[in-house]
Design an enzyme around this catalytic site. Structure first.
Site, PDB file in Angstrom:
ATOM      1  N   GLY A 148       0.799  -1.206   0.000  1.00 49.31           N
ATOM      2  CA  GLY A 148       0.000   0.000   0.000  1.00 49.31           C
ATOM      3  C   GLY A 148       0.836   1.263   0.000  1.00 49.31           C
ATOM      4  N   PHE A 149       2.068   1.154   0.468  1.00 40.32           N
ATOM      5  CA  PHE A 149       2.947   2.314   0.541  1.00 40.32           C
ATOM      6  C   PHE A 149       3.543   2.673  -0.813  1.00 40.32           C
ATOM      7  CE2 PHE A 149       5.392  -1.500   1.339  1.00 40.32           C
ATOM      8  CZ  PHE A 149       6.426  -1.390   0.429  1.00 40.32           C
ATOM      9  N   LYS A 165      12.971   2.168  -1.795  1.00 41.75           N
ATOM     10  CA  LYS A 165      11.552   2.207  -1.428  1.00 41.75           C
ATOM     11  C   LYS A 165      10.949   3.473  -2.037  1.00 41.75           C
ATOM     12  CE  LYS A 165       8.540   2.297   2.676  1.00 41.75           C
ATOM     13  NZ  LYS A 165       8.533   2.297   4.157  1.00 41.75           N
ATOM     14  N   ASP A 262       4.043   0.198  14.445  1.00 39.87           N
ATOM     15  CA  ASP A 262       3.541  -0.604  13.330  1.00 39.87           C
ATOM     16  C   ASP A 262       4.371  -1.874  13.170  1.00 39.87           C
ATOM     17  OD1 ASP A 262       1.749  -1.173  11.326  1.00 39.87           O
ATOM     18  OD2 ASP A 262       2.819  -0.063   9.775  1.00 39.87           O
TER      19      ASP A 262
END
Length: 461
Positions: A148-149, A165, A262
């Site tokens: 989702g990121f 990333k 998280d």
């Protein structure tokens, strides 16, 4: 006066620089003169004599006397005072700036970071052109992960393999979370934390450069039936210990006190030796050493790993990470996700099932059957025991990560009996708590695919 100048400067028969001289003399039978001459000791005898004689020439007329401060002396005094003031002011500003910088360290980037703080990590900034070159312009052949990121690409930069990333423009991790991840991870150094190499914030791109970890994330192997056999019990135990040590470093041993917020299987990466490396600090929160609990209006993290006090009331602390760690431990032992556990024929979630087995004296039944008989019974039972201690409903009942690491490293430590874990989601028919004034969740049950997604903004009760 001539005699005094000679005596002070040493240019007369006296012979050496004294820098000053005094004398009392009768001017008349009723008037006396009190005389003093002085020059700075850094002058030579000749310069002292010349300076004093120039000053003498400026003396006021008449017998009443006076005082002469020669200009060069005044300039030296004023200049010295001025320099001292400037140096003092400069030192004061530097001290104040340093104190302000230390104070800024505690700012929570997920809830408002000063944009100037990103300059602290300027030395880690990389050019977008070089990053594109290293990944062959983000080629699909170099893609090693997606979520989702955004996407993760493998690249080579300066002869070193890296993981790039690339956050999507619709990612839940916005610019504030991006800055937070840079500022937090750049200050951390531990073998069980993924190492940040650099970042790029250019042309609308938000990119993080990490050390390349070849075995991807824990969930990629742990929850895949075709790959689970790669994780025998000794490797699973090493991963549990590694994650515990990494979280302990964040809570107590780093320069900052950090709550990850998280922690989950997809945020634990595995290197070539299957060593655990905690990743994704976009939701992390820096707290003060004296803060036992923090309240927030933004609940971030992933349901299934979030502690009940955090998910329902927005209250988080280091014990919130402990809860997430407990869920992760039970998942590693069972090889099952917490909220997909019902698919195995049980209506309970993983925590409820683990508790029932513990209560019935059958904790070993929780163990992933793919392990067969290749495990250490005492280690498995101790890990289940510890996991249940971590997921207790009351945060005060949960151990600290220091206690967890001690439990894992010493069998002489007696573990207390666990209480019933927090049951805030029992089955797929249990509705999610609905926050007031929010259309982000409905009162109906959420599909499991939605439950397992990272939640980036939720306004709790």
């Amino acid at each position: 006066m001539d005699r005094l100048i000679n005596n002070a400067s040493g240019t007369g028969h006296v012979g050496s620089l004294r820098a000053f001289a005094t004398e009392e003399t009768s001017y008349t039978t009723i008037i006396k003169l009190f005389n003093l001459v002085q020059c700075t000791p850094d002058l030579s005898s000749l310069d002292c004599s010349q300076c004093l004689r120039e000053a003498l020439a400026r003396r006021p007329a008449g017998p009443r006397g006076g005082r002469v401060l020669y200009y060069n002396l005044i300039v030296a005094i004023v200049l010295s005072i001025t320099i001292s003031i400037v140096l003092f002011t400069l030192a004061f500003c530097l001290i104040r700036r340093k104190a302000k910088k230390q104070q800024n360290v505690r700012i929570d980037a997920t809830e408002g970071v000063d944009g100037n703080n990103i300059s602290e990590a300027e030395s880690l900034q990389y050019d977008l052109t070089n990053i594109k070159t290293s990944t062959n312009n983000f080629s699909a052949d170099n893609k090693i992960g997606e979520g989702g990121f955004g996407e993760v690409f493998k690249g080579t930069l300066n002869g070193q393999q890296i993981a790039v990333k690339r956050l999507s423009k619709t990612s839940g991790q916005g610019e504030q979370e991006f800055k937070n991840e840079v500022l937090v991870v750049a200050k951390l150094e531990h073998r069980n934390l993924v190492r940040l190499l650099g970042y790029c914030l250019d042309e609308g791109e938000k990119i993080l450069l990490y050390e390349f970890v070849p075995n991807k994330s824990l969930d990629f192997i742990l929850f895949d039936q075709g790959m689970q056999q790669l994780l025998d019990w000794s490797r699973r135990y090493k991963i549990i210990v590694g994650v515990a040590k990494g979280i302990l470093y964040l809570h107590e041993d780093s320069r900052l006190r950090i709550i990850h917020r998280d922690l989950k299987a997809s945020n634990v990466l595995l290197d070539s030796d299957m060593n655990a490396k905690i990743a994704d600090f976009g939701m992390a929160r820096i707290v003060g050493a004296d803060e036992s609990q923090v309240n927030t209006s933004r609940v971030v993290g992933t349901f299934g790993y979030m502690s009940p006090e955090y998910a329902l009331h927005g209250q988080f602390s280091i014990k919130s990470d402990v809860f997430s760690f407990g869920v992760l431990v039970l998942e590693i032992i069972s090889g099952k996700k917490n909220f997909t556990f019902h698919q195995s024929g049980n209506s309970d979630d993983l925590l409820s099932y683990a508790w029932k087995l513990w209560r019935d004296g059958r904790p070993i039944d929780l163990l992933d059957p793919t392990l067969g008989d290749d495990f250490t019974r005492n280690e498995v039972i101790r890990c289940i025991h510890m996991g249940l201690l971590c997921v207790q409903e009351d945060p005060e009942d949960r151990p600290t990560m220091a206690a967890v690491v001690l439990m894992l490293s010493s069998y002489s430590v007696t573990l207390p009996l666990p209480h019933q874990p927090a049951f805030f989601l029992h089955s797929r028919t249990t509705p999610m708590p609905q926050p007031p004034n929010s259309d982000e969740f409905s009162s109906k049950s959420l599909p499991l695919s939605a439950i397992d997604e990272s939640i980036t903004e939720l306004y709790p009760r």
